[in-house]
Design a protein around this motif. Sequence first.
Motif, short mmCIF file in Angstrom:
data_model
loop_
_atom_site.label_atom_id
_atom_site.label_comp_id
_atom_site.label_asym_id
_atom_site.label_seq_id
_atom_site.Cartn_x
_atom_site.Cartn_y
_atom_site.Cartn_z
N ALA A 1 35.50 42.38 33.48
CA ALA A 1 34.91 41.81 34.70
C ALA A 1 35.63 40.51 35.07
N ALA A 2 35.89 39.67 34.08
CA ALA A 2 36.62 38.42 34.33
C ALA A 2 38.03 38.71 34.82
N ASP A 3 38.64 39.74 34.24
CA ASP A 3 39.99 40.13 34.65
C ASP A 3 40.00 40.60 36.10
N LEU A 4 38.98 41.36 36.48
CA LEU A 4 38.90 41.87 37.86
C LEU A 4 38.64 40.74 38.85
N VAL A 5 37.79 39.79 38.48
CA VAL A 5 37.57 38.62 39.35
C VAL A 5 38.88 37.88 39.55
N ALA A 6 39.61 37.64 38.45
CA ALA A 6 40.89 36.92 38.53
C ALA A 6 41.86 37.64 39.46
N LEU A 7 41.93 38.96 39.33
CA LEU A 7 42.85 39.75 40.14
C LEU A 7 42.49 39.68 41.62
N GLY B 1 32.58 47.47 50.11
CA GLY B 1 31.80 47.95 48.98
C GLY B 1 30.91 46.91 48.34
N ASN B 2 31.02 45.65 48.80
CA ASN B 2 30.25 44.55 48.20
C ASN B 2 30.44 44.53 46.68
N GLY B 3 31.70 44.74 46.25
CA GLY B 3 31.97 44.93 44.84
C GLY B 3 32.09 43.67 44.01
N LEU B 4 32.39 42.53 44.65
CA LEU B 4 32.54 41.31 43.86
C LEU B 4 31.23 40.86 43.23
N VAL B 5 30.13 41.06 43.93
CA VAL B 5 28.84 40.58 43.42
C VAL B 5 28.46 41.24 42.10
N PRO B 6 28.46 42.59 42.00
CA PRO B 6 28.14 43.18 40.70
C PRO B 6 29.18 42.88 39.63
N THR B 7 30.45 42.71 40.04
CA THR B 7 31.48 42.35 39.07
C THR B 7 31.20 40.98 38.46
N ILE B 8 30.84 40.04 39.31
CA ILE B 8 30.52 38.68 38.84
C ILE B 8 29.27 38.70 37.97
N ASN B 9 28.31 39.52 38.34
CA ASN B 9 27.09 39.62 37.52
C ASN B 9 27.39 40.18 36.13
N LEU B 10 28.44 40.98 36.01
CA LEU B 10 28.81 41.54 34.71
C LEU B 10 29.36 40.48 33.76
N LEU B 11 29.65 39.31 34.25
CA LEU B 11 30.05 38.21 33.37
C LEU B 11 28.91 37.83 32.44
N LEU C 1 39.15 50.08 38.87
CA LEU C 1 39.18 49.04 39.90
C LEU C 1 40.32 48.05 39.65
N LEU C 2 40.62 47.76 38.40
CA LEU C 2 41.74 46.87 38.10
C LEU C 2 43.05 47.47 38.58
N ASP C 3 43.20 48.77 38.44
CA ASP C 3 44.41 49.44 38.94
C ASP C 3 44.48 49.38 40.47
N ARG C 4 43.35 49.59 41.13
CA ARG C 4 43.33 49.66 42.58
C ARG C 4 43.43 48.29 43.24
N CYS C 5 42.74 47.30 42.68
CA CYS C 5 42.68 45.98 43.32
C CYS C 5 43.95 45.16 43.12
N ASP C 6 44.93 45.76 42.48
CA ASP C 6 46.23 45.11 42.38
C ASP C 6 46.87 44.96 43.76
N ARG C 7 46.38 45.74 44.72
CA ARG C 7 46.81 45.63 46.12
C ARG C 7 45.81 44.74 46.86
N ASP D 1 31.33 42.47 25.04
CA ASP D 1 32.59 41.74 25.21
C ASP D 1 33.59 42.49 26.07
N GLY D 2 33.70 43.80 25.88
CA GLY D 2 34.65 44.58 26.66
C GLY D 2 34.36 44.53 28.15
N ILE D 3 33.08 44.61 28.50
CA ILE D 3 32.69 44.56 29.91
C ILE D 3 32.93 43.16 30.47
N ARG D 4 32.56 42.13 29.72
CA ARG D 4 32.78 40.75 30.20
C ARG D 4 34.26 40.47 30.40
N LEU D 5 35.09 40.92 29.46
CA LEU D 5 36.52 40.67 29.57
C LEU D 5 37.10 41.34 30.81
#
Length: 236
Positions: A116-122, A95-105, A78-84, A110-114
């Motif tokens: 997930a935060a990176d994907l939210v930022a992107l 896909g309602n994808g932000l909600v589960p991503t935010i919940n992963l915070l 998703l990090l590769d794709r959401c660069d667009r 640690d790897g998942i939290r990092l």
Amino acid sequence: MANPMYNAILKWSICQTDGTRPSEVGPMDPEKRAFLDKAMDGLLEDETKKMKELVAALHGPEGTDEEIQTKENALDDLLDRCDRIDYALSFHSFGNGLVPTINLLKSSNDGIRLKAADLVALCVHNNPSCQKWALEAGAMELLLSLHGNIDVDVDVRTKALSAISALVQHNPPGEELFLSSGGIKALKANVEGIARRLKVKTLFMLQWLLRDSAAAASHAADDGLSSALAALAVDP
């Protein structure tokens, strides 16, 4: 209605002709148009299906190393794709994808939290729609909590700050929530702390925040940030 991808194809075709050679342009053969429609629709369908599969993976368990790896792989994809920016919008609107991503915070990994935060930022960077959706899903509160937890790995805390910065910049509701939630005090704690990466990221954020926001500058004065910055200048 014509497939919107035809516009992109047309622009590309125009760029390939310099006007010095004759070109045979005419109506597209119905059979060729049908073939192109089918091909384009297939691409869109495959992309939508893949996005839904990745979002479904974000909902998965984290009980084993294999399950954690599956979730991390989905986040990487998703990090590769959401660069667009268009995919970042579709990631949530379809896909309602932000909600589960935010919940992963809130994950204990640690790897998942990092990631997930990176994907939210992107997704939210310079993206008003995603900024709005993220705020509605409680991203600011979770990011501030993650960032302020000194027991969390400093790389995760730094990535959370990146997401906070992206959620605040050019976003008045995000800035207001950040300031009212003690955001300046959190930044002051970073300036006074010993984590160098977190300190550097904080200084970059303060650079534009104090320049662009009178409200942030007022909070900074009230919370004693100037004294912390002065002390940092003397002893970095």
